[in-house]
Design an enzyme around this catalytic site. Structure first.
Site, PDB file in Angstrom:
ATOM      1  N   HIS A 191      25.803  36.379  53.127  1.00 52.96           N
ATOM      2  CA  HIS A 191      26.524  35.102  53.069  1.00 52.96           C
ATOM      3  C   HIS A 191      26.915  34.751  51.630  1.00 52.96           C
ATOM      4  O   HIS A 191      27.078  33.578  51.293  1.00 52.96           O
ATOM      5  CB  HIS A 191      25.681  33.964  53.660  1.00 52.96           C
ATOM      6  CG  HIS A 191      25.234  34.199  55.065  1.00 52.96           C
ATOM      7  ND1 HIS A 191      25.976  33.801  56.160  1.00 52.96           N
ATOM      8  CD2 HIS A 191      24.131  34.822  55.555  1.00 52.96           C
ATOM      9  CE1 HIS A 191      25.336  34.149  57.261  1.00 52.96           C
ATOM     10  NE2 HIS A 191      24.225  34.777  56.928  1.00 52.96           N
ATOM     11  N   SER A 321      46.388  41.186  31.907  1.00 49.89           N
ATOM     12  CA  SER A 321      47.125  39.936  31.850  1.00 49.89           C
ATOM     13  C   SER A 321      48.186  39.992  30.767  1.00 49.89           C
ATOM     14  O   SER A 321      47.991  40.600  29.715  1.00 49.89           O
ATOM     15  CB  SER A 321      46.175  38.763  31.569  1.00 49.89           C
ATOM     16  OG  SER A 321      46.892  37.563  31.347  1.00 49.89           O
ATOM     17  N   LYS A 327      41.789  40.860  28.831  1.00 46.90           N
ATOM     18  CA  LYS A 327      41.417  40.757  30.240  1.00 46.90           C
ATOM     19  C   LYS A 327      41.673  42.085  30.966  1.00 46.90           C
ATOM     20  O   LYS A 327      42.734  42.694  30.811  1.00 46.90           O
ATOM     21  CB  LYS A 327      42.210  39.638  30.912  1.00 46.90           C
ATOM     22  CG  LYS A 327      41.681  39.235  32.293  1.00 46.90           C
ATOM     23  CD  LYS A 327      42.403  37.976  32.769  1.00 46.90           C
ATOM     24  CE  LYS A 327      41.730  37.403  34.005  1.00 46.90           C
ATOM     25  NZ  LYS A 327      41.920  38.261  35.169  1.00 46.90           N
ATOM     26  N   GLU A 334      42.616  46.569  43.909  1.00 47.23           N
ATOM     27  CA  GLU A 334      43.592  45.652  44.494  1.00 47.23           C
ATOM     28  C   GLU A 334      44.692  46.413  45.228  1.00 47.23           C
ATOM     29  O   GLU A 334      45.218  45.929  46.246  1.00 47.23           O
ATOM     30  CB  GLU A 334      44.194  44.773  43.398  1.00 47.23           C
ATOM     31  CG  GLU A 334      43.208  43.758  42.835  1.00 47.23           C
ATOM     32  CD  GLU A 334      43.714  43.078  41.580  1.00 47.23           C
ATOM     33  OE1 GLU A 334      44.881  43.319  41.192  1.00 47.23           O
ATOM     34  OE2 GLU A 334      42.940  42.299  40.980  1.00 47.23           O
TER      35      GLU A 334
END
Length: 471
Positions: A191, A321, A327, A334
């Site tokens: 969870h 980025s 970054k 992805e």
């Protein structure tokens, strides 16, 4: 040469004359299809064109065996089909995927290309039909049995030659990390909340098993995709086809591909329904879901680098980025997520098409074939890239994992057999409220001695089956 200066020749079909580019191997029916279906600009790719060549070569060989076509012309058809199989004429298959639902335009495209090339091979001139697209190349066949046969050949080759090897590569990469991370104890999560400890290797064993089961699922498509409609001609009756033709052609297709194909158990089912394609794509969708789950988990485990889970270090594949210096994003993972969404969309198209057979023919053959083959190609490519550029380069932050597992409230679970659920719950709540470790609280409360606490609250022991605290 510019379009304004392009030269043409005249070809004919049952509807009359058509102007065809002079240097094209296709003929009148293909040209009509080009004019009738300017829909997407998407044509069939290498797998399907190769499959058409394989079917036409096998049919010619079977017809030669049965002495149904002239020997010289039949041998020329085989040679021309070999060139199609090898990819020498891929630019000669321009028909849009969104065409007649039986795929007749693509079947005739293959018939015309092979007939004209075979005509050249026997010393004739393109367009003279010395080798005829219908009477010779398509002898004993119909688009209604050729296209579903090519669908199964292309689909099974894509699964066997592309998808399964790529999944095996990913499986091996995950197995390597499973072994490397076997002793890295970390906080488990259910969870998305802290749960009892696991090793990072155990989590990767789950990923490795998912991919292993995906390989089994992909392999399970062999039986039904191995059935070939060839020999059913227009409606499944086999009109105009020699009784021995289907089995002989299937044997030649098996020989050409190195895969097991056979005549369909029932030709009416094989042409009127495409349940086998729907079932097989369902397996691809499941595999895509497995890869999506793994990619999502690895993105979460690598989240950070300072304000996330940060349990694994991801590879620096590219700057993440255009505005935030330094970054790094999990870009490869992805891409896996995005492929999953495309495959789910493709599955909807395949499932809808497969369910739409009407009476004696399913009229969604091209779109079913296109979506299946795209899914297989995308999954194969993404599995290879995921393995090489992401999974293989992952590293564990062992010190951080060890530090955080000691802070987990879920360690109190191991206290249940030793002090009971109620006291263990009290320990967990106090530890959270007062920013203490479970070990610190249990010692202050006097529930365990230091030696007992060391034994019961050993995170590595918690990753194994058994009642902790018992020898």
């Amino acid at each position: 040469m510019s379009d304004d200066n392009q030269e043409f020749r005249t070809e004919r079909d049952s509807l009359g004359e058509m102007q065809v580019p002079a240097d094209a191997y296709w003929g009148a029916q293909t040209q009509r299809a080009l004019e009738n279906f300017p829909i997407s600009g998407i044509g069939f790719g290498r797998r399907f064109v190769r499959a058409l060549g394989i079917v036409k070569k096998a049919a010619a060989r079977a017809n030669l065996d049965l002495e149904l076509i002239p020997e010289g012309k039949g041998e020329a058809i085989v040679r021309a089909a070999d060139e199609v199989i090898a990819g020498e004429h891929d630019d000669q298959f321009p028909v849009d995927v969104f065409q007649t639902g039986s795929g007749t335009s693509s079947n005739m495209n293959a018939n015309e290309v092979i007939a004209n090339r075979a005509t050249e091979l026997v010393g004739g001139e393109i367009g003279t039909r010395e080798v005829h697209p219908n009477d010779h190349v398509n002898y004993g066949q119909s688009s209604n049995d050729v296209i579903p046969t090519a669908m199964h050949v292309a689909a099974l080759e894509a699964v066997e030659r592309d998808l399964i090897p790529a999944l095996e590569t990913l499986h091996d990469a995950l197995a390597t990390k499973e072994e490397a991370f076997a002793d890295v104890v970390k906080t488990g999560r259910t969870h998305l909340q802290d749960a009892t400890p696991v090793t990072l290797g155990q989590e990767f064993s789950g990923y490795r098993a998912q991919v292993g089961k995906g390989i089994t699922r992909a392999a399970s498509t062999r039986d039904h995709l191995g059935e070939l409609a060839l020999g059913g001609t227009a409606t499944g009756t086999g009109l105009n086809t020699h009784p021995e033709f289907p089995a002989r052609a299937a044997e030649y297709i098996s020989e050409e591909t190195g895969l097991e194909f056979r005549e369909a158990d029932n030709h009416f089912e094989a042409q009127a329904a495409h349940d086998a394609m729907g079932e097989a794509h369902g397996q691809l969708r499941t595999v895509a879901g497995s890869l999506n789950k793994i990619a999502n988990d690895l993105r979460l485990l690598a989240s950070g680098p300072r304000n996330g889970l940060n349990e694994i270090d991801q590879p620096e594949n590219q700057p993440g980025s255009s505005i935030m210096p330094g970054k790094i994003n999990p870009v490869v993972a992805e891409s896996v997520n995005q492929v999953h969404k495309q495959v789910v969309g493709n599955d909807a198209a395949v499932a809808a098409g497969a369910a739409e057979g009407q009476i004696d023919l399913n009229l969604y053959k091209p779109v079913i074939a296109h979506n299946f083959l795209q899914s297989a190609r995308l999954l194969a490519n993404t599995a290879d890239v995921f393995a090489e550029k992401f999974v293989a380069k992952l590293e564990a932050d062992e010190a951080y994992c060890a530090e955080r597992v000691q802070q987990s409230m879920a360690l109190a679970t191991a206290l249940n057999p030793a002090i009971g659920y109620d006291k263990a719950s009290k320990v967990a709540k106090r530890a959270l409220a007062e920013d203490m470790t479970v070990r610190e609280v249990v010692l202050e409360e006097g529930y365990l001695t230091e030696d007992e606490a060391d034994e019961v609250l050993d995170p590595m022991r918690m990753t194994e089956r058994g009642i902790l605290g018992d020898d």
